[in-house]
Design an enzyme around this catalytic site. Structure first.
Site, PDB file in Angstrom:
ATOM      1  N   HIS A  57       5.778   1.121  -4.408  1.00 14.66           N
ATOM      2  CA  HIS A  57       4.325   1.222  -4.259  1.00 14.66           C
ATOM      3  C   HIS A  57       3.654  -0.012  -4.854  1.00 14.66           C
ATOM      4  CE1 HIS A  57       0.236   2.860  -4.416  1.00 14.66           C
ATOM      5  NE2 HIS A  57       0.659   3.793  -3.580  1.00 14.66           N
ATOM      6  N   HIS A  58       2.597  -0.464  -4.188  1.00 17.79           N
ATOM      7  CA  HIS A  58       1.935  -1.700  -4.608  1.00 17.79           C
ATOM      8  C   HIS A  58       1.252  -1.561  -5.966  1.00 17.79           C
ATOM      9  CE1 HIS A  58       0.811  -5.747  -3.749  1.00 17.79           C
ATOM     10  NE2 HIS A  58       1.000  -5.620  -2.460  1.00 17.79           N
ATOM     11  N   SER A  59       1.017  -0.339  -6.410  1.00 18.13           N
ATOM     12  CA  SER A  59       0.365  -0.162  -7.710  1.00 18.13           C
ATOM     13  C   SER A  59       1.253  -0.638  -8.858  1.00 18.13           C
ATOM     14  CB  SER A  59      -0.003   1.311  -7.924  1.00 18.13           C
ATOM     15  OG  SER A  59       1.156   2.127  -7.912  1.00 18.13           O
ATOM     16  N   LEU A  60       2.560  -0.742  -8.614  1.00 15.28           N
ATOM     17  CA  LEU A  60       3.475  -1.199  -9.662  1.00 15.28           C
ATOM     18  C   LEU A  60       3.412  -2.710  -9.859  1.00 15.28           C
ATOM     19  CD1 LEU A  60       6.638   0.982  -8.931  1.00 15.28           C
ATOM     20  CD2 LEU A  60       4.755   1.423 -10.508  1.00 15.28           C
TER      21      LEU A  60
ATOM     22  N   ASN B 244      -0.886  -6.862 -10.254  1.00 12.47           N
ATOM     23  CA  ASN B 244      -1.402  -7.283  -8.954  1.00 12.47           C
ATOM     24  C   ASN B 244      -2.437  -8.389  -9.154  1.00 12.47           C
ATOM     25  OD1 ASN B 244      -0.339  -5.484  -6.656  1.00 12.47           O
ATOM     26  ND2 ASN B 244      -0.832  -4.005  -8.247  1.00 12.47           N
TER      27      ASN B 244
END
Length: 316
Positions: free
Chosen positions: A76-79, A261
């Site tokens: 997941h991109h939140s990581l 990010n």
């Protein structure tokens, strides 16, 4: 986990059985490469459960044309963004020659001075102007400015949304790309984008000519509509220290190579046209990329998106 209406990170125990997935595959499959593409495409139709850490590792024990088996990381991109996750993957790897040593990271040396610090006034004026134009175009695109509906639009043309995604990969010779790069004094990205421009232009020209009577002859003619607006969203690393860094350096407090990010969005226009000289696609790609490099669009879009998420929430 939700707490008081907001998403919160919580500590948990990692159950590898829920993260490492080894599907049962038949070894008599006629097209292993297509099977891998289908498997990844099906993954794109589902989302990772929020009840567990947001990552999965799918191991496909299937011999393809390029490998003895396939491992698919689903994260997941939140990581973190690509730079963060690449550093994490490298930290989990070791050198073949020395199983105890971490992989050696390449160091990019740049001898080009920064024109701003060198007193390039006209360069700075162009930078400011390009940034203003690009940010306004980004906002307009988010609000109302859409791309031209083409055969590439897929389900969007009928209002069906994005639909499923398919990841198709091809192996190309890096030596061939470097040969063109060195001959034209461009970058690898310029050459790759030029090839993409050529492929998209010829594909669309063929598709637009399918409704005509002489399909074979129309492929050599220009069937493209005028003023096609076709763009891609390019994610750019905006860290003060570019490139891939060691995981320990990214985790260090105050490091310029920050974990997380740190990416901004750039709208990259594709000039769709038929050209007699294939190298003209590379020249067009270089001009487009050089123009985008001469802008701070990525930094501004990063803060715009961050502000929108802070004001309206993650589900906006």
């Amino acid at each position: 986990m939700k707490k008081d209406g907001e998403m919160k990170w919580v500590r948990t125990k990692v159950d590898l059985d829920k993260h490492v997935i080894v599907p049962t595959l038949h070894h008599t499959i006629d097209s292993p490469d297509k099977t891998v593409e289908d498997y990844i495409s099906n993954l794109s139709k589902t989302s990772i459960e929020f009840s567990k850490p947001l990552w999965e590792l799918h191991i496909l024990n299937l011999k393809t044309s390029d490998a003895e088996s396939i491992a698919v990381f689903r994260i997941h991109h939140s990581l973190g963004d690509g730079m963060s996750l690449m550093s994490l993957v490298l930290a989990c790897s070791r050198q073949i020659s020395n199983p105890e040593a971490l992989p050696t990271l390449p160091v990019k040396k740049s001898s080009n001075p920064d024109p701003v610090n060198s007193g390039g006034i006209w360069w700075t004026i162009q930078l400011v102007w390009n940034t203003i134009v690009d940010v306004l175009m980004f906002v307009a695109t988010a609000l109302f400015l859409k791309d031209t509906v083409t055969p590439l639009s897929g389900g969007q043309e009928k209002g069906d949304g994005l639909g499923s995604r398919r990841f198709v990969y091809r192996t190309v010779s890096l030596d061939d790309i470097k040969l063109i790069k060195n001959g034209m004094k461009t970058t690898i990205n310029d050459v790759v984008m030029g090839v993409s421009l050529a492929g998209l232009s010829r594909y669309l020209n063929r598709r637009y000519g399918e409704d005509k009577e002489d399909k074979g002859a129309t492929e050599k003619k220009n069937n493209l509509p005028k003023n096609i607006r076709l763009r891609a969203t390019l994610l750019m690393n905006i860290r003060p220290s570019p490139g891939i860094h060691a995981l320990a350096d990214m985790m260090e407090k105050g490091s310029k190579a920050k974990w997380g990010n740190w990416i901004g969005s750039v709208l990259l226009p594709f000039v769709i046209a038929l050209r007699d000289d294939p190298l003209d696609y590379v020249r067009q790609a270089k001009a487009t990329i050089d123009r985008k490099k001469h802008s701070r669009e990525a930094i501004f879009t990063f803060f715009i998106i961050k502000m929108v998420l802070k004001l309206f929430g993650i589900k906006v």
